[in-house]
Design an enzyme around this catalytic site. Structure first.
Site, short mmCIF file in Angstrom:
data_model
loop_
_atom_site.label_atom_id
_atom_site.label_comp_id
_atom_site.label_asym_id
_atom_site.label_seq_id
_atom_site.Cartn_x
_atom_site.Cartn_y
_atom_site.Cartn_z
N PRO A 43 1.31 7.41 -1.24
CA PRO A 43 1.97 8.22 -2.27
C PRO A 43 3.49 8.08 -2.36
O PRO A 43 4.11 8.70 -3.20
CB PRO A 43 1.59 9.65 -1.85
CG PRO A 43 1.48 9.59 -0.37
CD PRO A 43 0.91 8.23 -0.07
N CYS B 228 -2.44 5.36 10.04
CA CYS B 228 -2.55 6.75 10.49
C CYS B 228 -3.92 6.97 11.12
O CYS B 228 -4.62 7.93 10.84
CB CYS B 228 -2.31 7.73 9.34
SG CYS B 228 -3.35 7.48 7.89
N CYS C 136 0.87 -1.19 0.00
CA CYS C 136 0.00 0.00 0.00
C CYS C 136 0.90 1.23 0.00
O CYS C 136 0.81 2.10 0.88
CB CYS C 136 -0.97 0.00 1.17
SG CYS C 136 -1.97 -1.51 1.28
N GLY D 2 6.25 8.17 0.22
CA GLY D 2 7.29 8.66 1.12
C GLY D 2 8.11 7.55 1.74
O GLY D 2 9.34 7.63 1.86
N ASP E 161 1.70 -0.15 5.43
CA ASP E 161 0.97 1.06 5.85
C ASP E 161 -0.46 0.87 5.36
O ASP E 161 -0.80 1.23 4.24
CB ASP E 161 1.62 2.30 5.24
CG ASP E 161 1.00 3.60 5.74
OD1 ASP E 161 0.04 3.53 6.52
OD2 ASP E 161 1.47 4.67 5.33
#
Length: 441
Positions: free
Chosen positions: A259, A372, A256, A261, A319
């Site tokens: 984007p 998150c 996953c 990082g 993530d």
């Protein structure tokens, strides 16, 4: 005679306030995400860049502080607006956000929003009301705004959850911490002088190595962007890779990944990285960042609940998709676009991803799982359930010296739970849950 096909007239550019209003109403109607609601408005793309930025600032402030803003303007209403009076509530919320959060000059705010209200069919009868209320908000609204409970900025379901899980005082502190606009956080390449860079851009170097600068602005204009010396990444989001501790030459999957990082962090450590995501569109951003930074990774578009690598891996970073309630500083719309039922659905998906990710590891391999989210079902409870159903899997506790300046984020079990109200003197950080797991030899 040549017949040319009719061309559709280009929509006129919107003003910043018009764009914010149209997007706010779209979000109220169908739960659209903030940026999607803005970009979907005809005429938005024809706006000047600074007007688009101002529209986003107005809308973000209104969504982030909507409860306390309503408390402020309700003080000056003879009777509260009825639930169906969506247009009037939208105008007063957005205009109050300009007055009380963005501190736009009052005459510009009042005149601009009264004009917009009078020009709209559903707003004409409200023109006098809007004018009177906004003038009072501009003169005396700050006191009611500051006095309002920060928990009012959260939807009912989230306010109740956080108060039950963390206690009302901590829930209120988290709500207040996510009430302000976020800073710009940057991760830098090894060997790049992060301290000098932080000083050059008027920022600071955080204890964990992240460079932080107040205000996001145009990141492409910062020194080192074209050279690929750094990338934008919240300080909390940079922790999972640090705790995975990738080594040069290791085979590691970033599950996953978009984007991207964390993919960049893994690649800069010299790992042989596979970046997996189900969204081809989102993976394009990963590729763009790899090109800009001069780093390499294998990009794979696949469903990570069933995808398997050609060989067992040294490590996996997962993530997982989540409710994202830890990111409300940066994504204020999340609180309103999701509901409590989404958490159970996401937790079921996370469990599938976690099981499959662990199966990718070679004996002795390690996995870092993170979300998150501030919801235990997506963090503490998720890992407890995984360990209960997975023979031999063990937790590798995180130590305090691995989290400089964030020792209070360690859980009794040795996992990591950051919250928005932590690092108050440093400007806060996103809410994350991070667990480190090891496969038996």
């Amino acid at each position: 005679m040549t017949i040319r096909p009719a061309t559709r007239p280009r929509p006129r550019p919107l003003t910043a306030r018009e764009a914010a209003l149209k997007a706010f109403l779209a979000m109220e109607a169908d739960g659209a995400a903030l940026d999607s609601a803005l970009s979907a408005q005809p005429g938005y793309k024809a706006m000047e860049a600074r007007d688009r930025a101002f529209a986003r600032a107005i809308l973000s402030a209104a969504i982030r502080r909507r409860g306390t803003l309503e408390a402020a303007f309700n003080t000056f209403l003879d009777k509260p607006l009825r639930p169906r009076e969506v247009f009037g509530r939208a105008v007063l919320t957005l205009a109050s956000a300009e007055l009380l959060v963005l501190m736009t000059p009052p005459h510009a705010v009042v005149d601009g929003w009264v004009r917009i209200t009078g020009a709209a069919e559903e707003g004409r009868r409200l023109k006098g009301l809007v004018n009177a209320v906004l003038r009072r908000v501009s003169e005396r609204g700050a006191e009611a705004f500051v006095a309002a409970d920060p928990l009012a900025d959260l939807p009912d379901w989230l306010r109740a959850r956080w108060s039950e899980i963390y206690g009302e005082d901590t829930a209120r502190a988290m709500a207040l911490a996510r009430a302000g606009a976020p800073p710009l956080d940057l991760s830098t390449k090894p060997g790049f002088d992060a301290a000098d860079f932080a000083a050059e851009i008027g920022g600071a170097l955080l204890p964990t190595g992240t460079v932080r600068k107040d205000g996001i602005g145009d990141v492409t204009a910062l020194p080192g962007f074209e050279a690929g010396d750094w990338w934008a990444q919240d300080a909390a989001a940079a922790l999972p890779v640090k705790l995975l501790a990738p080594k040069a030459g290791e085979h590691i999957a970033d599950i996953c990944a978009a984007p991207g990082g964390k993919t960049l962090q893994l690649a800069v450590a010299g790992a042989d990285v596979i970046a997996v995501d189900r969204s081809e569109k989102r993976l394009r951003r990963v590729t763009q960042n790899l090109v800009r930074t001069g780093l390499k990774a294998t990009i794979i578009t696949a469903d990570a609940t069933s995808w398997h690598p050609d060989q067992k891996l040294d490590a996996v970073l997962l993530d997982a998709p989540c409710s994202a309630t830890g990111t409300l500083r940066r994504r204020p719309d999340v609180a309103w676009s999701k509901g409590e039922a989404d958490i159970a659905n996401l937790a079921a998906l996370q469990a599938k991803l976690l099981d499959n990710a662990f199966a990718m590891l070679k004996p002795g391999g390690r996995l870092v799982y993170c979300t998150c989210s501030l919801e235990p079902e997506e963090g503490e409870a998720q890992i407890a359930a995984f360990l209960a159903r997975t023979p031999g899997a063990r937790r590798e506790p995180v130590s305090a010296d691995e989290l400089p300046g964030l020792g209070d984020a360690l859980t009794p079990e040795g996992d990591v739970r950051t919250r928005p109200d932590m690092w108050e003197s440093e400007g806060g950080l996103d809410g994350f849950f991070i667990a480190r797991l090891v496969k038996p030899d």
